[in-house]
Design a protein around this motif. Structure first.
Motif, short mmCIF file in Angstrom:
data_model
loop_
_atom_site.label_atom_id
_atom_site.label_comp_id
_atom_site.label_asym_id
_atom_site.label_seq_id
_atom_site.Cartn_x
_atom_site.Cartn_y
_atom_site.Cartn_z
N ASN A 1 0.73 -1.26 0.05
CA ASN A 1 0.10 -0.05 0.10
C ASN A 1 0.83 1.30 -0.09
O ASN A 1 0.44 2.23 -0.62
N GLU A 2 1.68 1.28 1.02
CA GLU A 2 2.57 2.62 1.12
C GLU A 2 4.19 1.96 1.37
O GLU A 2 4.35 0.89 2.05
N ILE A 3 5.06 3.06 1.04
CA ILE A 3 6.54 2.83 1.69
C ILE A 3 6.79 4.22 2.06
O ILE A 3 6.43 5.22 1.74
N VAL A 4 7.59 4.34 3.51
CA VAL A 4 7.93 5.49 4.15
C VAL A 4 9.43 5.42 3.94
O VAL A 4 10.11 4.35 4.59
N ILE A 5 9.77 6.56 3.71
CA ILE A 5 11.40 6.56 3.38
C ILE A 5 11.85 7.77 4.54
O ILE A 5 11.39 8.97 4.19
N GLN A 6 12.78 7.57 5.38
CA GLN A 6 13.23 8.67 6.22
C GLN A 6 14.33 9.24 5.24
O GLN A 6 15.51 8.48 4.99
N ASN A 7 14.57 10.51 4.86
CA ASN A 7 15.46 11.18 4.29
C ASN A 7 16.75 11.78 5.13
O ASN A 7 16.41 12.08 6.12
#
Length: 75
Positions: free
Chosen positions: A21-27
């Motif tokens: 559904n989603e992917i979260v990436i910490q920049n």
């Protein structure tokens, strides 16, 4: 009313090659990028975005127990 501050968030809707559904990436700069699966319905995309925000608000990137992270995010 308590207002919780969240860092900058960029969101993109893209076609995922498989499931998810989603992917979260910490920049590197402390901001986050949320990728939402374009194959979801509009309602599904909104729910995926809200789910990703829960991970950001809960500082889940500093935790290691995936089961506990998901359990808390689904409450």
């Amino acid at each position: 009313m308590e207002i919780s501050m969240i860092p900058d968030v960029n969101c993109n809707i893209i076609n995922f090659p498989n499931y998810g559904n989603e992917i979260v990436i910490q920049n590197e700069d402390g901001s986050y990028t949320i990728l939402i699966n374009a194959k979801l319905s509009a309602q599904g995309q909104l729910l995926a975005y809200e789910h990703a925000l829960k991970h950001i608000r809960n500082n889940d990137f500093e935790k290691s127990n995936v089961q506990e992270i998901e359990k808390a995010a689904h409450k």
